[in-house]
Scaffold this active site. Sequence first.
Site, PDB file in Angstrom:
ATOM      1  N   GLU A 104      12.243 -12.412 -11.427  1.00  0.00           N
ATOM      2  CA  GLU A 104      13.558 -12.135 -10.859  1.00  0.00           C
ATOM      3  C   GLU A 104      13.790 -11.889  -9.368  1.00  0.00           C
ATOM      4  OE1 GLU A 104      13.996  -8.294 -13.163  1.00  0.00           O
ATOM      5  OE2 GLU A 104      14.094  -9.465 -15.071  1.00  0.00           O
ATOM      6  N   GLU A 108      10.705 -11.653 -21.005  1.00  0.00           N
ATOM      7  CA  GLU A 108      10.996 -10.153 -21.051  1.00  0.00           C
ATOM      8  C   GLU A 108      11.946  -9.991 -22.114  1.00  0.00           C
ATOM      9  OE1 GLU A 108      11.150  -7.688 -17.623  1.00  0.00           O
ATOM     10  OE2 GLU A 108       9.488  -9.025 -16.454  1.00  0.00           O
TER      11      GLU A 108
END
Length: 610
Positions: free
Chosen positions: A185, A377
């Site tokens: 990320e 995720e």
Amino acid sequence: MRPTHRPAPPRRIRLIPAVPTAKNFPPRFTWGAATSSYQIEGGWDADGKGPSIWDMFTRHAGKVWDGHHARTGCDHFNRHREDVALMRRIGLQAYRFSVSWPRVMPEGTGKVNDKGLAFYDRLVDSLLEAGIQPWVTLFHWDFPYALFLRGGWLNPESPKWFSEYTAAVVDRLSDRVAHWITLNEPQCFIGLGYASGEHAPGLKLDLPEVLLAGHHALLAHGRAVLAIRERAKLKPVVGWSPAGSVYTPATDGVEDVKAARRATSAIYPDGLWNNRWWGDPVVLGGYPEEGLRVYGKAVPKAAKGDFKLIRQPIDFYGCNIFHGVPVKVAADGDPVAAPLPPGSPQSLYLWHQTPEALYWGPKFLSELYKLPIVVTENGVSTADQVAHDGRVHDNNRIDFMIGYLLQLRRALRDGIDVRGYFSWSLLDNFEWQEGYKHRFGLIHVDYVTQARTIKDSAYWYQEVIATNGENLSRHLPAEAAPPPYVVKETLHYIDSHVGEPFNVKHLAARLRCHPDSLSRRFKQHVGVDLSGYIRQVRIDHAREILKRPDALIDDAAEQSGFSDRIHFTKVFRRVTGMTPGQFQRQFRVAGGSKGAGDGLRSENPRSAAS
Ligand code: FCB
């Protein structure tokens, strides 16, 4: 709460009904759970580890909820064996964890800390011994403090620092690790770390510096992929895990679907929470036109060759998807947010539960980048506690997972190439600026005693994994009809007679029905082809046998109902991508100290048949 770009709110919505009908996940789908180093390891200065920016950031009052820090975290550094045993109990096939850069290189560059790497050796070995495939993330935000003092991601040398560190990890672990994720990320660690200051290192810089730091992070990704490909001993399977916003259509109207697609690939001026500024350089080799227009003069000057370096071939596109923003088309044709009705389910984090995000996210991203998708995720923070009966009844998490996984299955039904799903998170853990306020885990952690309690959701997930998602059908009214007697008998027979060489014809004769009608009814209720199912059960059985240290290939063939070794080898190879001997060898070496992966899923997803 994490900022996510939301276009101006309009009025009303009708949510798309979730009616997935595909029965099954593909046979080689990977089921796992994820964590990250700073969030669970603790041992913040153990065995020569250097400080990370999170070690320093958490010292400042007011940065983290209630002054929490993760110096001890979940003490995973000392308890990883216990944690791996729990993973095994849940039946996880894969575990995604991150390596702490300053544990491996206390100064960020130069000297490698052998004891730090030895921790990851122990972890990887325990995983392989438990038959769990390790997926290694190289960077999940705990940047070495020493390098932050030298400018962090703003320093043009930072991509080289990262590839030096990557090389050290790959040299050490790639004889046993095949799956690699470079960055987790960048939208977060650059957006929250360098622009809004909510995350370490807590900087609030202007857009040109922020984008420059982002550019260096992208270069770091490219250099890391190169380093992995050049040095890995096991054939590597490489991806990354960005976190762009997902927009979902508020209705099933074609125009709303277009609006959601458009929003998911748009670049809005007030943030970095988009997919394409980050994904385009990595997959397509350049910043998107819209981004260049929107960010204008703030766009960093790329040196010659930068995009060539950033755009390295990757094997999968990781998606971290927790929620989506419903949108609809406005009168001017642009997407506008369509707020959810009051009282819609939301998590403790106040993230709305929007299961369709796990359909539209993978769909839009695979349309954009044409790469296999792995959900690296997905999870939810709920108010969990250990009840008086000693268990954790986290029904809301189960419900969350049912909804999201059914949507993922719908994506697969529509032909989206999704290769795996990792639940966030294995353990309750330190949730960045929110400290220990949130519990995302499948396993409850008491941070005082470090006691672990497997939550109900983990037992339920165990069933998802064991049935490869078949148990999800129970939760759909249309699919809940009990299977007819012949199907139940067939399943029972296959399960208890795997060592005998029966086929569909034999089964049909036993049950006094026509083979075609049995196959049709089996497919209708179980969702897979009957002969394929028999084959899969036999191969799974053989794999278990081959894992035993004294197993002979002939025995595995015979005990799994194959008439001869040649046929067995052929089928084994077709299903697993390797010969029984290769499977066995890798597994055996892994059972010792250093060796190859467990062989179950170390293939390049591009070539995996699903
Ligand atoms: C993701 C992060 C992970 C965790 C979850 C809730 O964005 O990658 O570390 O914080 O959110």
